[in-house]
Design a protein around this motif. Structure first.
Motif, short mmCIF file in Angstrom:
data_model
loop_
_atom_site.label_atom_id
_atom_site.label_comp_id
_atom_site.label_asym_id
_atom_site.label_seq_id
_atom_site.Cartn_x
_atom_site.Cartn_y
_atom_site.Cartn_z
N TYR A 84 0.84 -1.20 0.00
CA TYR A 84 0.00 0.00 0.00
C TYR A 84 0.87 1.25 0.00
CZ TYR A 84 -3.51 -3.41 1.47
OH TYR A 84 -4.33 -4.51 1.54
N ALA A 85 1.94 1.23 0.79
CA ALA A 85 2.83 2.39 0.89
C ALA A 85 3.52 2.68 -0.44
CB ALA A 85 3.88 2.16 1.98
N ALA A 86 3.88 1.64 -1.18
CA ALA A 86 4.63 1.80 -2.42
C ALA A 86 3.73 2.01 -3.63
CB ALA A 86 5.53 0.58 -2.64
N SER A 87 2.43 2.18 -3.40
CA SER A 87 1.48 2.43 -4.48
C SER A 87 1.58 1.37 -5.57
CB SER A 87 1.69 3.82 -5.08
OG SER A 87 1.57 4.81 -4.09
N MET A 88 1.55 0.12 -5.15
CA MET A 88 1.64 -1.00 -6.10
C MET A 88 0.24 -1.38 -6.55
SD MET A 88 4.60 -3.24 -4.27
CE MET A 88 4.88 -4.22 -5.76
N GLY A 89 -0.29 -0.63 -7.50
CA GLY A 89 -1.67 -0.86 -7.93
C GLY A 89 -2.59 -0.69 -6.73
N ASP A 90 -3.45 -1.68 -6.52
CA ASP A 90 -4.32 -1.65 -5.35
C ASP A 90 -3.64 -2.19 -4.11
OD1 ASP A 90 -6.43 -0.57 -6.82
OD2 ASP A 90 -7.24 -2.54 -7.33
N GLY A 91 -2.40 -2.69 -4.26
CA GLY A 91 -1.70 -3.28 -3.14
C GLY A 91 -2.39 -4.56 -2.71
N GLY A 92 -2.02 -5.06 -1.56
CA GLY A 92 -2.67 -6.23 -1.01
C GLY A 92 -1.87 -7.50 -1.19
N PRO A 93 -2.43 -8.62 -0.73
CA PRO A 93 -1.71 -9.90 -0.72
C PRO A 93 -1.17 -10.32 -2.09
CG PRO A 93 -3.74 -10.08 0.55
CD PRO A 93 -3.76 -8.74 -0.13
N ASP A 94 -1.91 -10.01 -3.15
CA ASP A 94 -1.46 -10.41 -4.49
C ASP A 94 -0.21 -9.66 -4.95
OD1 ASP A 94 -3.63 -12.11 -4.56
OD2 ASP A 94 -4.87 -10.76 -5.75
N GLN A 95 0.14 -8.57 -4.29
CA GLN A 95 1.30 -7.76 -4.68
C GLN A 95 2.54 -8.02 -3.82
OE1 GLN A 95 1.31 -5.73 -7.40
NE2 GLN A 95 -0.74 -6.53 -7.77
N VAL A 96 2.41 -8.82 -2.77
CA VAL A 96 3.53 -9.04 -1.85
C VAL A 96 4.71 -9.66 -2.56
CG1 VAL A 96 4.31 -10.30 0.20
CG2 VAL A 96 2.13 -9.05 0.25
N ALA A 97 4.50 -10.68 -3.37
CA ALA A 97 5.62 -11.34 -4.06
C ALA A 97 6.34 -10.35 -4.98
CB ALA A 97 5.12 -12.55 -4.86
N MET A 98 5.60 -9.47 -5.62
CA MET A 98 6.23 -8.47 -6.47
C MET A 98 7.07 -7.51 -5.63
SD MET A 98 4.63 -6.42 -9.69
CE MET A 98 3.63 -5.20 -8.94
N ALA A 99 6.58 -7.11 -4.48
CA ALA A 99 7.35 -6.23 -3.59
C ALA A 99 8.62 -6.94 -3.13
CB ALA A 99 6.51 -5.81 -2.38
N GLN A 100 8.52 -8.21 -2.79
CA GLN A 100 9.67 -8.96 -2.32
C GLN A 100 10.72 -9.16 -3.41
OE1 GLN A 100 7.44 -12.31 -0.79
NE2 GLN A 100 7.65 -11.56 1.31
N ALA A 101 10.31 -9.07 -4.66
CA ALA A 101 11.25 -9.24 -5.78
C ALA A 101 11.91 -7.92 -6.19
CB ALA A 101 10.52 -9.84 -6.98
N ASP A 102 11.46 -6.81 -5.63
CA ASP A 102 11.99 -5.49 -5.99
C ASP A 102 13.13 -5.13 -5.03
OD1 ASP A 102 12.40 -2.62 -6.03
OD2 ASP A 102 10.48 -2.43 -7.06
N PRO A 103 14.38 -5.03 -5.53
CA PRO A 103 15.50 -4.75 -4.62
C PRO A 103 15.35 -3.45 -3.84
CG PRO A 103 16.28 -5.26 -6.85
CD PRO A 103 14.79 -5.19 -6.90
N CYS A 104 14.75 -2.44 -4.44
CA CYS A 104 14.55 -1.17 -3.71
C CYS A 104 13.59 -1.37 -2.54
CB CYS A 104 14.00 -0.10 -4.64
SG CYS A 104 15.20 0.51 -5.83
N LEU A 105 12.54 -2.15 -2.74
CA LEU A 105 11.55 -2.35 -1.69
C LEU A 105 12.03 -3.33 -0.62
CD1 LEU A 105 8.24 -2.36 -3.75
CD2 LEU A 105 9.29 -0.46 -2.49
N CYS A 106 12.85 -4.29 -1.02
CA CYS A 106 13.37 -5.28 -0.04
C CYS A 106 14.07 -4.60 1.13
CB CYS A 106 14.33 -6.24 -0.73
SG CYS A 106 13.49 -7.54 -1.63
N ALA A 107 14.76 -3.51 0.85
CA ALA A 107 15.52 -2.82 1.89
C ALA A 107 14.62 -2.32 3.03
CB ALA A 107 16.30 -1.66 1.28
N TYR A 108 13.34 -2.12 2.77
CA TYR A 108 12.44 -1.62 3.80
C TYR A 108 11.99 -2.71 4.78
CZ TYR A 108 11.82 2.71 1.19
OH TYR A 108 12.02 3.90 0.56
N VAL A 109 11.97 -3.97 4.34
CA VAL A 109 11.34 -5.00 5.17
C VAL A 109 12.19 -6.25 5.35
CG1 VAL A 109 9.31 -6.48 5.43
CG2 VAL A 109 9.05 -4.22 4.44
#
Length: 185
Positions: A34-59
């Motif tokens: 939700y914070a990274a404005s990944m479309g609507d966010g949510g559970p379906d977007q978690v894997a995409m966030a985890q694959a993004d090196p910039c976003l990985c640094a946050y979590v």
């Protein structure tokens, strides 16, 4: 005055704000969508966030690094509806605005819970936790994101602009924290 963590929010009696632990990493990944404005966010977007090196640094591995600090908002039934957390970036990390002694803020609220004061309560509680340790915190927010006005109302000031991970413009904002003697930052 901000409420202490692990207390109900006064105008949201069914929402409890408590400190985040390493066990909350899955919740932080979800809120990051939700914070990274990944479309609507949510559970379906978690894997995409985890694959993004910039976003990985946050979590990634949250709670295991010195300086990790956060809060989670949960409804009475225990469902997480928001989170705000800080993480230091010990070295220059592409896309991050933290400095070695100034942590970067990430915050997300489930869209169904927005407009109810959850984000405000999260940041107030996080500031209470962070003030003994840090002198300031930083964040970046997309220039077109309405959340930038929210952060401004909470006292964050624009300090610079940058190109974000999707080649758009983000505003870097900082908040000076009240601090007792002996803090760093």
């Amino acid at each position: 005055m901000a409420s202490r963590p692990d207390t109900p929010a006064p105008h949201l009696p069914s929402v409890r704000i408590s400190p985040a632990t390493a066990d909350d990493e899955a919740t932080l990944w979800l809120m990051l969508t939700y914070a990274a404005s990944m479309g609507d966010g949510g559970p379906d977007q978690v894997a995409m966030a985890q694959a993004d090196p910039c976003l990985c640094a946050y979590v990634d591995g949250w709670g295991s690094q010195a300086g990790d600090l956060g809060v989670i908002a949960r409804e009475a039934g225990g469902r997480a509806i928001g989170a705000a957390w800080l993480r230091l970036s010990p070295e220059a990390t592409p896309g991050r605005v933290a400095e070695p002694s100034v942590p970067e803020l990430a915050a997300g609220v489930d869209p169904e819970a927005r407009g109810r004061g959850v984000g405000t309560r999260l940041l107030q509680a996080l500031v209470v936790l962070a003030a003994p340790t840090y002198r300031r915190i930083r964040l970046s927010v997309r220039a077109e994101n309405p959340a930038r006005r929210f952060y401004g109302r909470l006292g964050f000031q624009e300090v610079s602009r940058m190109t974000n991970r999707v080649a758009g413009e983000s505003i870097v904002m900082a908040l000076e924290l009240p601090h007792p003697q002996g803090t760093h930052g």
